[in-house]
Design an enzyme around this catalytic site. Sequence first.
Site, PDB file in Angstrom:
ATOM      1  N   ILE A   1     121.428 -16.954  28.375  1.00  0.00           N
ATOM      2  CA  ILE A   1     121.154 -16.545  27.009  1.00  0.00           C
ATOM      3  C   ILE A   1     122.441 -16.421  26.200  1.00  0.00           C
ATOM      4  O   ILE A   1     122.480 -16.753  25.015  1.00  0.00           O
ATOM      5  CB  ILE A   1     120.368 -15.220  26.986  1.00  0.00           C
ATOM      6  CG1 ILE A   1     118.961 -15.442  27.558  1.00  0.00           C
ATOM      7  CG2 ILE A   1     120.259 -14.662  25.563  1.00  0.00           C
ATOM      8  CD1 ILE A   1     118.141 -14.188  27.691  1.00  0.00           C
TER       9      ILE A   1
ATOM     10  N   SER B   1     116.608  -4.495  28.016  1.00  0.00           N
ATOM     11  CA  SER B   1     115.556  -5.099  28.835  1.00  0.00           C
ATOM     12  C   SER B   1     114.274  -4.294  28.697  1.00  0.00           C
ATOM     13  O   SER B   1     114.302  -3.114  28.336  1.00  0.00           O
ATOM     14  CB  SER B   1     116.006  -5.113  30.304  1.00  0.00           C
ATOM     15  OG  SER B   1     114.949  -5.501  31.156  1.00  0.00           O
TER      16      SER B   1
ATOM     17  N   TYR C   1     119.021  -1.400  37.942  1.00  0.00           N
ATOM     18  CA  TYR C   1     119.040  -2.185  36.712  1.00  0.00           C
ATOM     19  C   TYR C   1     118.305  -1.433  35.606  1.00  0.00           C
ATOM     20  O   TYR C   1     118.787  -1.329  34.474  1.00  0.00           O
ATOM     21  CB  TYR C   1     118.384  -3.536  36.968  1.00  0.00           C
ATOM     22  CG  TYR C   1     118.375  -4.475  35.787  1.00  0.00           C
ATOM     23  CD1 TYR C   1     119.539  -5.115  35.373  1.00  0.00           C
ATOM     24  CD2 TYR C   1     117.197  -4.739  35.086  1.00  0.00           C
ATOM     25  CE1 TYR C   1     119.533  -5.986  34.284  1.00  0.00           C
ATOM     26  CE2 TYR C   1     117.174  -5.604  34.006  1.00  0.00           C
ATOM     27  CZ  TYR C   1     118.346  -6.223  33.615  1.00  0.00           C
ATOM     28  OH  TYR C   1     118.329  -7.082  32.540  1.00  0.00           O
TER      29      TYR C   1
ATOM     30  N   LYS D   1     119.826   0.079  31.996  1.00  0.00           N
ATOM     31  CA  LYS D   1     119.312  -0.301  30.684  1.00  0.00           C
ATOM     32  C   LYS D   1     118.774   0.904  29.910  1.00  0.00           C
ATOM     33  O   LYS D   1     118.900   0.984  28.686  1.00  0.00           O
ATOM     34  CB  LYS D   1     118.228  -1.371  30.836  1.00  0.00           C
ATOM     35  CG  LYS D   1     118.754  -2.692  31.402  1.00  0.00           C
ATOM     36  CD  LYS D   1     119.854  -3.293  30.554  1.00  0.00           C
ATOM     37  CE  LYS D   1     120.285  -4.655  31.042  1.00  0.00           C
ATOM     38  NZ  LYS D   1     121.339  -5.271  30.209  1.00  0.00           N
TER      39      LYS D   1
END
Length: 327
Positions: A55, A185, A198, A202
């Site tokens: 991305i 996310s 993770y 976030k």
Amino acid sequence: MLGLVAAALILVTFLVRLVKFATTDGDFTLTSRGPPKREQVEGKVVWITGASRGIGEILANQFTNLGAKVILSARNTAELERVKSEIISKYPTSSVEVLPLDLASGEESLREAVQKAESLFSSAGVDFMIHNAAFERPKRKALDESEEGTRATMDINVLGTITITRLLAPYMLKRGRGHFVVMSSAAGKCPAPGQALYSASKHALNGYFHTLRSELCHKGIKVTVVCPGPIETSKTSETNSSREGRSLEKRVPSERCAELTIVAATHGLKEAWISYQPVLFVMYMVQYMPTIGYWFMDRIGAKRLDAAASKKSTYSWSLMFGSKKSE
């Protein structure tokens, strides 16, 4: 008669919105906006971390196409040079600079990087800081994570990102303008079984940057937090093509994710969600009806771990059914 017509119109409107919700790839606010606003980025300096692939690379191309001056950062210098070369070949008049960066390198190294970024393009300074770099570990149970894995995830996803922000913000404040765009996310909004570290990282970013915006918004500083769900890349496409559950797992193309990210930034949105169903549905539930939303996640948590271990879809409605659970 008029009553029946009115009822029919209400029903049709409801059905149209239901179909749109079932097929959309972003939240209602985001998808109600038009295309990216070129005038917001043309001639501006955009610094992108994690720009050597995925991305980040696509964002660099799309920002350049809108007339922005782009700074590419990541650890892999050779890949950054490749991205720069490919951008210039497509947009010969573009302005692109490479600035190698390791988010886990410590404050002094990051301070030097910020100073260098500010000095590029005739010391124009950074207008948009795109926090895209992230470290994601293979899916595993929360209790199986190690201290080493925790530190590696937090150093890059949280500490490095916050440090660069803290060092760059004073320059933006002095100019009276600046925009941080944070690639968070869906895991930063909802529980993410198999991705505890993770998800934690976030959630930390969401908390920090929403607070930062509240403190600095009256001084010209904007913050946009983008929360994508599963994204289709060439790697995931090749992997998923061999799975039986391929048809059950629909991912947003990375090009579309980048486009919607720029839409969110140039339209000044505070937060944007990018995903297909069922992830988008769960995000709405957790946000607006948390008891129901968390009930959904509790129901699928153990099954998602099983799906990950079996290399099957971890973003499917099918996780709501069946009884198999991890031990």
